[in-house]
Enzyme design. Structure first.
Site, PDB file in Angstrom:
ATOM      1  CB  CYS A   1      30.832  31.987  27.704  1.00 26.09           C
ATOM      2  SG  CYS A   1      32.762  32.097  27.829  1.00 26.09           S
TER       3      CYS A   1
ATOM      4  CG  HIS B   1      33.943  36.097  25.131  1.00 28.46           C
ATOM      5  ND1 HIS B   1      34.473  36.531  25.707  1.00 28.46           N
ATOM      6  CD2 HIS B   1      33.854  34.688  25.724  1.00 28.46           C
ATOM      7  CE1 HIS B   1      34.915  36.092  27.091  1.00 28.46           C
ATOM      8  NE2 HIS B   1      34.332  34.722  26.887  1.00 28.46           N
TER       9      HIS B   1
END
Length: 338
Positions: A131, A244
């Protein structure tokens, strides 16, 4: 348009749930959807297109007739069942790290290297990157094409959802406990995550880096097709539920200005520039959560070197960092190859 028999392996997990939602949102041509998980999920139902679907137990006999398999059930499951699915004629798009660095298996971010999808024929498997790697290369590819990136220094600030549902629940419980003057229970991480930052994602390796950090190094080189690119990473878990954030510093061969970078990214697929510091506008995790785009801001020239750029990159790790990227790969797969 042809409809396809699609399976979601690990359907009851956070990424599996999101894969089901995105298949529906993007109107992927699903003729039949099979939901697969472990025996613990037997008896559960999940909704797709307004109808309940039963969760079936994953076995070696689950895949005949299935054409596309979206896997997100953990590395050991993928290692065992992805080759079985591929032998049954199912093209596997795998979200774990098991196959990412295998040279014959494509590692794909659709905005960056869609042409690599053609290599699925090697073993019937396509790897979905980490990711944190995905959102970074989405932002860096246009710059690399224009000025060639020599070196990347990245520090990540990663949400607990990257660890899974148990980590989301742990952050929630610990936060409630601390706000009520109670001792928080620590199970998922080696230390308390609530109101804390942990410079530790995945296991430590002999070189002092974590496995997560080396994933970013090696995957970036493979996706960008530049084995000599210098990449170093520090990955940190922070008490954020979703999305994130990354501080990215790059050094390029050719001089490129912050204004030129901004213009490139404003035209780049999958990117939204949020970069007006005077009005306090810059990418935030709370704004990226639930969205498909990678947000980029704080774009500025690094005054410590001749050809340097700093930027702040934020994306939803469950969507673009996992489920959406997998579905986008599947969309290209059916439009060009199946």
């Amino acid at each position: 348009m042809k409809n396809y028999h699609v399976a979601v392996v690990g359907a009851t997990g956070a990424v599996g749930n999101e894969m089901i939602r995105i298949l529906e949102e993007r109107r992927f041509p699903v003729g039949k959807l099979t939901l697969l998980a472990s025996e613990r999920s037997l008896g559960k139902e999940l909704s797709f297109r307004g109808k309940p679907l039963p969760v079936e137990v994953l076995t070696e006999n689950s895949f005949p007739g299935i054409e596309i398999g979206l896997f997100s059930a953990g590395g050991s499951i993928s290692e065992k069942f992805a080759p079985i699915a591929a032998r049954a004629g199912c093209v596997v798009i795998d979200n774990t790290s098991v196959f990412r660095m295998a040279p014959e298996i494509p590692l794909v971010v659709p905005e960056v290297n869609p042409e690599a999808i053609a290599l699925y024929k090697n073993r019937g498997i396509i790897a979905n990157p980490n990711c944190s790697t995905i959102q970074m290369v989405v932002a860096l590819k246009p710059i690399h094409d224009a000025a060639r990136i020599k070196r990347i220094v990245v520090s990540t600030y990663q949400a607990v959802s990257g660890t899974g549902k148990k980590a989301i629940e742990e952050l929630s419980r610990q936060t409630r406990a601390l706000l009520n003057a109670q001792e928080p229970e620590i199970k998922v991480y080696p230390h308390r995550i609530a109101f804390n930052c942990l410079p530790h994602i995945d296991v430590f390796l002999e070189n002092g880096y974590t496995k997560e950090e080396m994933k970013m190094v090696n995957e970036t080189r493979k996706i960008m097709n530049d084995p000599g690119m210098a990449v170093t990473a520090t990955t940190v878990r922070v008490p954020v539920f979703y999305a994130h954030s990354e501080s990215v510093n790059i050094e390029t061969e050719k001089k490129i200005t912050a204004a030129e970078v901004r213009r490139l990214l404003e035209e780049a697929p999958g990117v939204r520039v949020v970069d007006n510091p005077r009005e306090n506008q810059y990418p935030l995790a709370i704004d990226a959560a639930g969205t498909d785009e990678t947000l980029v801001g704080r774009i500025r020239e690094d005054e410590s070197i001749n050809n340097g750029i700093n930027m702040w990159v934020v994306a939803d790790n469950i969507r673009k960092g996992a489920a959406l990227n997998a579905v986008q790969i599947a969309e290209i797969l059916i439009s060009r190859y199946l």
